[in-house]
Scaffold this active site. Structure first.
Site, PDB file in Angstrom:
ATOM      1  N   TRP A  33      23.215  33.586  44.216  1.00  0.00           N
ATOM      2  CA  TRP A  33      21.889  33.953  45.186  1.00  0.00           C
ATOM      3  C   TRP A  33      21.296  32.065  44.984  1.00  0.00           C
ATOM      4  O   TRP A  33      21.060  31.957  45.863  1.00  0.00           O
ATOM      5  CB  TRP A  33      20.580  34.502  44.354  1.00  0.00           C
ATOM      6  CG  TRP A  33      19.004  34.571  45.246  1.00  0.00           C
ATOM      7  CD1 TRP A  33      18.237  33.926  44.484  1.00  0.00           C
ATOM      8  CD2 TRP A  33      19.218  34.753  46.134  1.00  0.00           C
ATOM      9  NE1 TRP A  33      17.385  33.597  45.624  1.00  0.00           N
ATOM     10  CE2 TRP A  33      17.084  34.658  46.401  1.00  0.00           C
ATOM     11  CE3 TRP A  33      19.661  35.606  46.877  1.00  0.00           C
ATOM     12  CZ2 TRP A  33      16.911  35.287  47.706  1.00  0.00           C
ATOM     13  CZ3 TRP A  33      19.405  35.460  48.503  1.00  0.00           C
ATOM     14  CH2 TRP A  33      18.037  35.437  48.570  1.00  0.00           C
ATOM     15  N   GLU A  83      20.119  38.438  50.947  1.00  0.00           N
ATOM     16  CA  GLU A  83      20.786  39.044  50.220  1.00  0.00           C
ATOM     17  C   GLU A  83      22.159  39.732  50.713  1.00  0.00           C
ATOM     18  O   GLU A  83      22.563  39.884  49.577  1.00  0.00           O
ATOM     19  CB  GLU A  83      19.801  39.952  49.510  1.00  0.00           C
ATOM     20  CG  GLU A  83      18.160  40.418  49.109  1.00  0.00           C
ATOM     21  CD  GLU A  83      18.507  39.725  47.843  1.00  0.00           C
ATOM     22  OE1 GLU A  83      19.830  39.805  47.205  1.00  0.00           O
ATOM     23  OE2 GLU A  83      17.676  38.658  47.274  1.00  0.00           O
ATOM     24  N   TYR A  85      11.815  29.425  42.466  1.00  0.00           N
ATOM     25  CA  TYR A  85      11.593  31.011  43.321  1.00  0.00           C
ATOM     26  C   TYR A  85      11.074  31.478  42.661  1.00  0.00           C
ATOM     27  O   TYR A  85      11.028  33.046  42.786  1.00  0.00           O
ATOM     28  CB  TYR A  85      13.425  30.791  43.974  1.00  0.00           C
ATOM     29  CG  TYR A  85      13.772  31.808  44.467  1.00  0.00           C
ATOM     30  CD1 TYR A  85      12.820  32.992  45.481  1.00  0.00           C
ATOM     31  CD2 TYR A  85      14.466  33.738  43.277  1.00  0.00           C
ATOM     32  CE1 TYR A  85      13.508  34.105  45.432  1.00  0.00           C
ATOM     33  CE2 TYR A  85      14.487  34.695  43.249  1.00  0.00           C
ATOM     34  CZ  TYR A  85      14.152  34.922  45.096  1.00  0.00           C
ATOM     35  OH  TYR A  85      14.298  35.817  45.344  1.00  0.00           O
TER      36      TYR A  85
END
Length: 191
Positions: free
Chosen positions: A51, A43, A21
């Site tokens: 995350w 988000e 990522y």
């Protein structure tokens, strides 16, 4: 002999998914409305969590939320909400699920008004990424005046889970700002 790439500190001790990522997505300018919407919803889902948690559930989110088709999500009713609340592959928070539906409706209105969500969102940075030159993670803010303005505008348009900190994380994710550290190989590639 293969040399190891220098990365932002947050991406060095994580699993392969997290590193990929960082290396392939984080900070890359995104102009596709569907992907911008996906990041905005993810988000918001991340609020109060890591995350990494959301990233590990991303494929489940894509399946559960019709690959982030805002038109479909805007039509979700009680039966679909109940199904989502029972889906162990996503974060089963009623407020976050409801916010995804409200955000889909608001997203469609913004897209209609501006021609694309991309045009709306990128105007906050005059259509170009802000290239920062940070040397340590301590220099990376949680929010900025621009994320404050973006958050305020999104909230006025009916979006939920779009506080300034979430907006700044979103801006980083979709390349509106380049917050890769100057020592990271991605900083130069994205500058």
């Amino acid at each position: 002999m293969k040399t190891e790439k220098t990365r932002c500190h947050w991406a060095t001790d994580m699993d392969e998914l997290y590193t990929r990522y960082h290396d392939e997505e984080w900070g890359v300018p995104v102009h596709d409305d569907r992907l911008l919407f996906e990041f905005l919803i993810l988000e918001g889902a991340q609020a109060g969590l890591s995350w990494r948690t959301v990233l590990n559930k991303r494929e489940n989110y894509r399946a559960a939320f019709d690959h982030f088709d805002a038109g479909k999500i805007a039509q979700y009713g009680e039966a679909k909400i109940a199904k989502l609340l029972n889906n162990e592959g996503i974060i089963r928070n009623k407020l976050k699920i409801h916010s995804a539906i409200l955000n889909a409706r608001a997203f469609l209105k913004v897209r209609d008004e501006f021609g694309s969500f991309d045009a709306y969102q990128w105007r906050f940075v005059d259509g170009r990424p802000i290239i920062n030159h940070r040397k340590s993670m301590k220099e990376v803010p949680a929010k900025t005046k621009i994320s404050d303005a973006m958050s305020k505008d999104l909230l006025q348009r009916g979006f939920k889970f779009v506080g300034s900190t979430i907006c700044y994380a979103h801006m980083q994710a979709v390349g509106m700002v380049n917050d890769h550290l100057v020592t990271c190989f991605r900083h130069k590639e994205l500058s």
